[in-house]
Enzyme design. Structure first.
Site, PDB file in Angstrom:
ATOM      1  N   ASP A 534       0.791  -1.108  -0.334  1.00 28.35           N
ATOM      2  CA  ASP A 534       0.249   0.592  -0.535  1.00 28.35           C
ATOM      3  C   ASP A 534       0.434   1.319  -0.075  1.00 28.35           C
ATOM      4  O   ASP A 534       1.411   1.030   0.322  1.00 28.35           O
ATOM      5  CB  ASP A 534      -0.501   0.014   1.257  1.00 28.35           C
ATOM      6  CG  ASP A 534      -1.541   0.416   1.337  1.00 28.35           C
ATOM      7  OD1 ASP A 534      -2.373   1.270   0.512  1.00 28.35           O
ATOM      8  OD2 ASP A 534      -2.201   1.414   2.385  1.00 28.35           O
ATOM      9  N   GLU A 537       2.839   4.791  -3.919  1.00 30.60           N
ATOM     10  CA  GLU A 537       2.593   6.089  -5.354  1.00 30.60           C
ATOM     11  C   GLU A 537       4.037   6.976  -5.078  1.00 30.60           C
ATOM     12  O   GLU A 537       4.269   7.091  -7.064  1.00 30.60           O
ATOM     13  CB  GLU A 537       1.583   7.054  -4.936  1.00 30.60           C
ATOM     14  CG  GLU A 537      -0.072   5.903  -4.988  1.00 30.60           C
ATOM     15  CD  GLU A 537      -0.220   5.403  -3.887  1.00 30.60           C
ATOM     16  OE1 GLU A 537       0.455   5.836  -2.731  1.00 30.60           O
ATOM     17  OE2 GLU A 537      -1.325   4.804  -4.127  1.00 30.60           O
ATOM     18  N   ASP A 612      -9.069   4.469  -1.688  1.00 27.88           N
ATOM     19  CA  ASP A 612      -9.956   4.583   0.229  1.00 27.88           C
ATOM     20  C   ASP A 612     -11.584   5.619  -0.766  1.00 27.88           C
ATOM     21  O   ASP A 612     -12.023   6.394  -1.318  1.00 27.88           O
ATOM     22  CB  ASP A 612      -9.116   5.981   0.322  1.00 27.88           C
ATOM     23  CG  ASP A 612      -8.216   5.179   0.846  1.00 27.88           C
ATOM     24  OD1 ASP A 612      -8.313   3.767   1.384  1.00 27.88           O
ATOM     25  OD2 ASP A 612      -7.770   5.600   1.491  1.00 27.88           O
TER      26      ASP A 612
HETATM   27  C1  NOJ Z   1      -4.686   3.452   3.259  1.00 24.76           C
HETATM   28  C2  NOJ Z   1      -5.253   2.563   2.094  1.00 24.76           C
HETATM   29  O1  NOJ Z   1      -5.788   2.757   1.150  1.00 24.76           O
HETATM   30  C3  NOJ Z   1      -6.169   1.950   2.946  1.00 24.76           C
HETATM   31  O2  NOJ Z   1      -7.121   0.472   2.515  1.00 24.76           O
HETATM   32  C4  NOJ Z   1      -5.461   0.759   4.204  1.00 24.76           C
HETATM   33  O3  NOJ Z   1      -6.661  -0.015   4.898  1.00 24.76           O
HETATM   34  C5  NOJ Z   1      -4.886   2.343   5.021  1.00 24.76           C
HETATM   35  N1  NOJ Z   1      -3.981   2.563   3.680  1.00 24.76           N
HETATM   36  C6  NOJ Z   1      -4.379   2.170   5.931  1.00 24.76           C
HETATM   37  O4  NOJ Z   1      -3.028   0.971   5.810  1.00 24.76           O
END
Ligand code: NOJ
Length: 951
Positions: A534, A537, A612
């Site tokens: 995650d 970017e 998200d």
């Molecule tokens: C951002 C991610 O997009 C999300 O899915 C994740 O739960 C959080 N980071 C925490 O790691």
């Protein structure tokens, strides 16, 4: 003091991440007019367009420099500039004609190529234009067509023929322009509108006293945004090009954007966007729907479709990129055959100009051509096509065990449970929180009992803590991304607080990163653990636009600005490599890696999700166009957080989301740390049963998904397919992005994504019968049809002509279904025929690559059902694997849409190499509007065998 400021910045960012009340913070991200080169690019385009024919073209190809050898044309393009800057800038051109009929255009700048420029601020950055994106994005497809030849050449242009279908390219010298011709028609033109731009190198000149600036240089030498200043040691260096698709009304692709599949116009006007589509991988918090704003990943690959033809353009550039789309209107008064055309304008901040034209002629060929270049999606392990249960966070190993037990208690299948960042000790990856996860192996063992897996998150930010061994190792070996001075590791803020970032561009860093996944190094981790990358970017809470400063330096002293969009891919590739090595030579299992950031080529090693989203109907509706866009951009293993990441879905939304999710190639429920618990068994009845049905439907159709993924892994054909891909001669369906087909199965899905809806309209692109998947109601006739869709129903039809392979036993996980029998459902077409494919292998190793698989075709010709190998030479199939399948039966054959006179049929004859036997046939007459159905129960046919059922 500096530390305090950084801490405060981090705190503000963290608070912002937790504030659920607002939509996206527009101010955190640039608009085109706030991004120096985009603003310049658009203004330049406007100037050229306004001048019309009076515009003096700046770029000219010098005819006498052209030479074509073995499929490669070289020449020099000259840009006319001010006399004080030398009058002319030399731009070496390379055009490659490739055996797969793709043509590639590369334009560089001689001065930078030779390093004859001066950097400002004592920068150690490389002087050349970045030309290594291909190292990460391309895996092949670049063999030259040595037969490419010049058809004719005169004072104005040169015409070249190349490729398997006599494609032609016309290069005009002045203005410099390239036209791509297929089937006698121009399919695309580069620089038709003279927007070509290559900002040449020039030294910064200080204005003399009293001297007025003649051009606005305010964004040339440094650029500030949101309190951060980018030092831009190489000055302005952007590139731009207009690409026109004459007669093409639709363009698609260039994910990732929360927008429709068919791209909108971007220069204003009713229903259009005002901003170009932006590609600059970023952690866009609380993104909004129907917007060209940038998101977490980018694939600069676009397709244009018109009736009967699809072509593609791949813009190989990993710097910040913007794309304007406009369409020239048909003149309603015109009597001519004039069609609408689509014009695009591509602008990137740095790098060489490197563009591929993919001639099609249809979407299938375009995907093959693109896959030749960037590779196909890896064949996923079968478990990863099941349902994934995630939330931020499961609080302890007991919590995980409890959720696992509850799925069984409530009879809901699932395959994977996930751990978000809180499982670690202080966000130090490759560690476990000693209080809540003090015995991680016990949890992994419990999961393994049902062949289930655990996915844990590992992000690229490494806690900047001198006692954290991984940080120590990384920094002492110099494996982190450096700040702009190139001496020290860049330090920024993310979940662990102060952090450094592993540099996925550094081959030594990659080797080291891979070693961390070794089970001896990653404590308490077993083979059923897979990985989630995650924030790659990369997300930097106190960085410009929540990411890294562009003047940071990577391995080889490339500036971050050059590689920004591919850095996330370099990182997840390294993770995948680590997972492959983890199991040791000869024991490799297919790893599952999920990434948030991606680039062209990411499909080879990872799945993605759309980040998200929010628990709202808008976000539910937005997910399919986004996932479809991923699929047609070569990365089909895609999904969206089921239920919505932020917020709490009401039961109806939650239920509809599971029904949608059952048709996401990657199917995972996920929720923010502040969201209420929402494991699917927690919702009240009747929702719970409906959600269970959606989960079971997913598992019933696993053979369809796996077969579709196998095809995608071979030729790049998307797993879920929009109408323009399936019906290229039906432009009426080209704009549709809320219904789609699953693989080659003929399943046409239109999940309900609107509140309170109990009926929907489904578009049928042809005159075949379409049968309701559940009750066999028949829909027939090209056009729109009303389909009943109460809460418990997912509008799901099967197109006559196709066979749907299913597994009907309810099990707890995909692994436990391995040897379950199959049901084959034949949906009969207007000619009385049907058929389809089934792919099967061990679902976990790479032994399919040495022949351990079956790929069967089951076809019904009106009289017989014939089972045979499809398109696989016998000697490639491993008989031992076929033998291991000998007890896997076809337990039921269902024929939908049989004629009335089948009522008298009572038995069928089954023949295989061992003999011949009779089996009963059951006929059920359909009520008015419903299909007749014939069922053969237990034909005693082996799924892997060759046999015939005579009907
Ligand atoms: C951002 C991610 O997009 C999300 O899915 C994740 O739960 C959080 N980071 C925490 O790691």
């Amino acid at each position: 003091m500096q530390l305090l400021t950084a801490k405060l910045a981090c705190l503000v960012a963290l608070v912002a991440q937790l504030d659920l009340t607002n939509a996206v913070k527009h101010a955190d991200f640039k608009t085109c007019s706030q991004s120096g080169f985009c603003k310049r690019g658009r203004e330049f385009a406007d100037r050229v367009a306004a001048a019309g024919p009076a515009w003096t073209p700046e770029y000219e190809l010098a005819k006498d420099t052209i030479s074509l050898n073995d499929g490669v044309l070289t020449a020099t393009v000259f840009k006319t500039v001010d006399e004080k800057d030398g009058g002319k800038v030399e731009l070496p051109l390379k055009m490659s004609f490739l055996v797969n009929s793709v043509a590639r255009v590369q334009l560089d700048e001689a001065k930078r190529q030779k390093g004859e420029i001066e950097l400002r601020h004592d920068s150690k950055a490389r002087k050349e234009r970045y030309n290594e994106a291909e190292k990460f994005a391309l895996v092949g497809g670049t063999n030259y067509d040595v037969h490419a030849n010049i058809l004719n050449s005169d004072e104005d242009s040169t015409k070249i023929r190349y490729g398997w279908d006599g494609q032609q390219v016309v290069i005009d010298y002045k203005p410099f322009k390239i036209s791509f011709i297929r089937d006698g028609e121009v399919q695309a033109v580069f620089n038709q509108r003279n927007f070509l731009t290559m900002e040449h190198w020039r030294p910064k000149r200080e204005l003399k006293e009293g001297e007025e600036a003649t051009v606005d240089e305010s964004t040339w030498w440094d650029e500030s945004f949101g309190g951060n200043t980018d030092s831009k040691p190489r000055g302005p260096e952007s590139i731009g090009l207009d690409i026109t698709f004459p007669g093409y009304e639709h363009v698609y692709g260039i994910p990732e954007h929360a927008s429709g599949l068919s791209l909108k116009e971007t220069r204003g006007g009713e229903g259009n966007y005002e901003e170009p589509y932006r590609l600059y991988n970023a952690d866009v918090f609380e993104y909004i729907t129907d917007s060209p704003m940038t998101l977490y990943g980018s694939i600069p690959f676009m397709q244009a479709a018109k009736n009967g033809s699809t072509v593609g353009v791949f813009w190989l550039n990993s710097a910040e990129t913007w794309v304007d789309v406009t369409k020239s209107k048909k003149n309603p008064a015109s009597l001519s055959n004039e069609k609408q055309s689509t014009h695009t304008h591509w602008m990137s901040e740095t790098g060489i100009l490197d563009v591929f034209f993919l001639p099609g002629p249809n979407a299938g060929y375009v995907y093959e051509q693109y896959s030749d270049l960037t590779g196909t999606t890896t064949l996923p392990p079968q478990f990863s096509l099941g349902y994934h249960q995630c939330r931020w966070n499961y609080v302890s190993q007991d919590d995980i065990k409890d959720v696992d037990r509850n799925f069984d208690k409530f009879d809901m299948p699932y395959d994977v449970i996930w751990l978000d960042i809180e499982y670690t000790e202080d966000k130090k990856y490759f560690t476990w929180d000693p209080s809540n996860f003090n015995d991680p192996l016990s949890m992994q063992k419990q999961l393994d009992m049902r062949d289930r897996k655990l996915v844990v998150i590992i992000d690229p930010h490494i806690k900047n803590d001198p006692n954290y061994s991984i940080n120590k190792e990384m920094n002492s070996a110099g494996y982190a991304v450096k700040d702009k001075h190139g001496e020290k590791s860049f330090e920024g803020w993310c979940w662990p607080g102060s952090s450094n970032w592993v540099d996925g561009l550094n081959p030594n860093a990659v080797t080291w990163w891979k070693s961390l996944f070794d089970l001896k190094r990653f404590p308490s981790c077993s083979k059923n653990v897979h990985i989630w990358n995650d924030m790659n970017e990369p997300s930097v809470f106190n960085g410009p636009e929540i990411t890294m400063p562009k003047d940071n330096l990577h391995y080889g002293n490339w500036e971050h600005r050059d590689v920004h969009n591919l850095a996330g891919m370099a990182f997840h590739n390294a993770t995948y490599g680590g997972m492959i090595e983890r199991d040791g030579p000869g024991n490799e299992r297919r790893p599952f890696v999920l990434t948030r950031s991606f680039f062209a080529g990411s499909q080879r090693t990872a799945a993605m999700w759309t980040g998200d989203n929010q628990a709202s109907w808008e976000h539910l509706a937005q997910a399919f166009p986004m996932i479809l866009s991923q699929g047609i951009a070569g990365m089909p293993f895609a999904g969206a957080d089921v239920g919505g990441f932020f917020g709490n879905p009401v039961p109806e939304l939650f239920t509809r989301w599971y029904q949608s999710g059952a048709f996401y190639p990657f199917f995972r429920g996920h929720a923010h740390i502040d969201a209420k618990r929402r494991e699917p068994y927690l919702v009240d009845e009747p929702y719970r049963s409906i959600v269970r049905d959606a989960l079971r439907l997913r598992y019933q159709l696993l053979p369809v998904w796996y077969t579709a993924f196998q095809r995608a892994s071979k030729d790049g054909m998307p797993v879920i397919r929009p109408h323009f891909v399936m019906f290229p001669n039906d432009p009426e369906g080209f704009g549709i992005d809320d219904q789609f087909f699953v693989g080659d199965s003929g399943l046409l899905v239109k999940p309900v994504v609107k509140e309170g809806q109990t009926e929907t309209e489904v578009y049928l692109p042809d005159d075949e019968p379409y049968y309701d998947y559940q009750d066999y109601k028949v829909y027939k006739g090209k056009g729109w049809h009303k389909v009943h869709a109460p809460l418990e129903k997912i509008p799901l039809l099967v197109r006559g002509s196709h066979m749907v392979p299913r597994k009907d036993r309810h099990r707890r996980s995909a692994g436990l279904m391995k040897f379950d029998p199959y049901t084959l459902v034949f949906a009969i077409n207007n000619e009385g025929k049907s058929g389809g494919l089934l792919y099967h292998d061990d679902g976990e190793t790479f032994s399919y690559s040495t022949g351990s698989y079956i790929r069967k075709s089951y076809s019904f010709d009106g009289r017989n059902i014939i089972s045979r190998d499809f398109d696989v030479p016998d000697e490639r199939i491993d008989p031992a694997f076929v033998d291991s399948m000998k007890n896997v039966r076809v337990e039921k054959i269902i024929l939908v849409g049989v004629p009335d006179d089948w009522k008298d049929k009572k038995t069928v004859t089954v023949t295989d190499k061992e003999g011949e036997w009779k089996v009963d046939l059951e006929f059920k007459k359909g009520e008015k509007g419903y299909a007749n159905v014939a069922t053969v129960r237990d034909p005693k046919a082996k799924v892997a065998g060759d046999w015939i059922v005579e009907l």
